[in-house]
Design a protein around this motif. Structure first.
Motif, PDB file in Angstrom:
ATOM      1  N   LEU A 245      57.123  23.857 -33.723  1.00 48.49           N
ATOM      2  CA  LEU A 245      58.367  24.521 -34.121  1.00 48.49           C
ATOM      3  C   LEU A 245      58.484  24.599 -35.639  1.00 48.49           C
ATOM      4  O   LEU A 245      58.851  25.652 -36.194  1.00 48.49           O
ATOM      5  CB  LEU A 245      59.566  23.777 -33.529  1.00 48.49           C
ATOM      6  N   ILE A 246      58.183  23.511 -36.324  1.00 48.06           N
ATOM      7  CA  ILE A 246      58.280  23.516 -37.780  1.00 48.06           C
ATOM      8  C   ILE A 246      57.254  24.460 -38.394  1.00 48.06           C
ATOM      9  O   ILE A 246      57.530  25.145 -39.393  1.00 48.06           O
ATOM     10  CB  ILE A 246      58.093  22.084 -38.331  1.00 48.06           C
ATOM     11  N   ALA A 247      56.076  24.552 -37.788  1.00 45.86           N
ATOM     12  CA  ALA A 247      55.050  25.469 -38.292  1.00 45.86           C
ATOM     13  C   ALA A 247      55.495  26.933 -38.207  1.00 45.86           C
ATOM     14  O   ALA A 247      54.973  27.782 -38.934  1.00 45.86           O
ATOM     15  CB  ALA A 247      53.745  25.269 -37.514  1.00 45.86           C
ATOM     16  N   SER A 248      56.453  27.230 -37.338  1.00 48.06           N
ATOM     17  CA  SER A 248      56.915  28.611 -37.183  1.00 48.06           C
ATOM     18  C   SER A 248      57.976  28.998 -38.211  1.00 48.06           C
ATOM     19  O   SER A 248      58.342  30.178 -38.307  1.00 48.06           O
ATOM     20  CB  SER A 248      57.486  28.811 -35.775  1.00 48.06           C
ATOM     21  N   LEU A 249      58.466  28.049 -38.997  1.00 48.62           N
ATOM     22  CA  LEU A 249      59.591  28.325 -39.890  1.00 48.62           C
ATOM     23  C   LEU A 249      59.304  29.358 -40.981  1.00 48.62           C
ATOM     24  O   LEU A 249      60.190  30.163 -41.305  1.00 48.62           O
ATOM     25  CB  LEU A 249      60.087  27.024 -40.522  1.00 48.62           C
ATOM     26  N   PRO A 250      58.101  29.392 -41.602  1.00 41.80           N
ATOM     27  CA  PRO A 250      57.887  30.406 -42.644  1.00 41.80           C
ATOM     28  C   PRO A 250      58.080  31.840 -42.163  1.00 41.80           C
ATOM     29  O   PRO A 250      58.422  32.724 -42.961  1.00 41.80           O
ATOM     30  CB  PRO A 250      56.433  30.147 -43.073  1.00 41.80           C
ATOM     31  N   ALA A 251      57.879  32.091 -40.872  1.00 43.15           N
ATOM     32  CA  ALA A 251      58.057  33.441 -40.319  1.00 43.15           C
ATOM     33  C   ALA A 251      59.424  33.625 -39.676  1.00 43.15           C
ATOM     34  O   ALA A 251      59.691  34.687 -39.087  1.00 43.15           O
ATOM     35  CB  ALA A 251      56.963  33.732 -39.297  1.00 43.15           C
ATOM     36  N   SER A 252      60.308  32.644 -39.775  1.00 48.44           N
ATOM     37  CA  SER A 252      61.601  32.691 -39.092  1.00 48.44           C
ATOM     38  C   SER A 252      62.672  33.325 -39.961  1.00 48.44           C
ATOM     39  O   SER A 252      62.998  32.820 -41.050  1.00 48.44           O
ATOM     40  CB  SER A 252      62.042  31.279 -38.693  1.00 48.44           C
TER      41      SER A 252
END
Length: 286
Positions: A245-252
């Motif tokens: 989930l944290i790895a997805s943050l730059p694209a969020s």
């Protein structure tokens, strides 16, 4: 807080309306103390599912019309209207309280239960999976199953100990005694107490605070993480889920808006929508 109604739908045993991004699901058999029936169970499941699927709805308020939230199963027929008999039972059948409590459990949107008067039997079990339980100061609760020679319902023996601890759950369940709002609040069953005339206003105020300050996708994920991850035997699997989930943050877009609104000292306007933008790889997502 007044609610300008944008849509209203009529059911037989409940009312359903949406206003200002809040869906109100109202048990509506006040002449019978909102006694719980098969029809009410089916309609609650339908209305809650409808609210969860509606992208215009951010929060659900569950309440009861009249003096009582729900006095329990409607016993006016002299028995329990459930299924034909044990021999015809199969695993596809869900008992009536579970049709409500489990639909709340599965939801991606927060549910605020506003409890007035009596909340006994099904009235106590269907609220356990709600995110918040606000109660009027004179509310009364009771898991009275042992006094009727029957069994708990709505997965209440799973939810209740997680809210109040095993010892308190044992006391309430085994004795079947009815207890007041103060004991419920002090034990952690109830989030907050309010005067009867201010109960619904408090529920709507909380709903609009959540709408104004939180991201719907974040709330949906956190809500289900708490339910699914809290009982895992080790934090290792939870931390792997956290990492993805944290790895997805730059694209969020939501994360970007959260940071920008904080730095600009303004109210956030999160673009993510529920259920469309919930990560599809989460283990509990169908």
């Amino acid at each position: 807080m007044s609610q300008s109604v944008s849509s209203v739908s009529k059911y037989e045993a409940i009312d359903y309306r949406v206003s200002d991004r809040v869906a109100t699901v109202m048990l509506n058999r006040p002449q019978a103390g909102n006694g719980y029936t098969i029809t009410m169970a089916n309609e609650l499941e339908s209305a809650l599912s409808r609210a969860d699927a509606d992208p215009e709805v951010r929060v659900v308020v569950l309440a009861g019309a009249g003096k009582n939230f729900c006095v329990g199963a409607d016993l006016s027929g002299g028995g329990f209207d459930v299924t034909d008999n044990e021999e015809t039972f199969d695993d596809t059948w869900c008992e009536p309280a579970g049709r409500c409590s489990m639909q709340i459990f599965r939801m991606n949107k927060p549910v605020i239960a506003a409890i007035n008067g009596a909340a006994v039997g099904a009235g106590s079990t269907i609220i356990l999976s709600a995110d918040y339980r606000l109660a009027a100061e004179g509310a009364r609760f009771g898991f009275v199953f042992s006094k009727r020679g029957i069994y708990p319902e709505g997965a209440s023996t799973w939810f209740l100990p997680r809210l109040v601890g095993l010892g308190r759950a044992m006391d309430w369940m085994i004795s079947g005694r009815v207890f007041g709002a103060t004991e419920a609040h002090e034990s952690g069953l109830v989030t907050s107490l309010h005067s009867p005339g201010e109960l619904l206003d408090a529920a709507y105020e909380l709903a609009h605070t959540l709408i104004a300050t939180t991201a719907p996708v974040s709330v949906a994920v956190i809500r289900q993480m708490l339910y699914h991850c809290a009982s895992m035997p080790s934090p290792e699997d939870v931390q792997r889920l956290d990492s993805r989930l944290i790895a997805s943050l730059p694209a969020s877009a939501d994360a970007k808006e959260g940071v920008e609104s904080f730095l600009e000292r303004r109210a956030p306007e999160f673009p993510g929508a529920v259920p469309a933008d919930i990560p599809p790889w989460l283990p509990w997502v169908d």
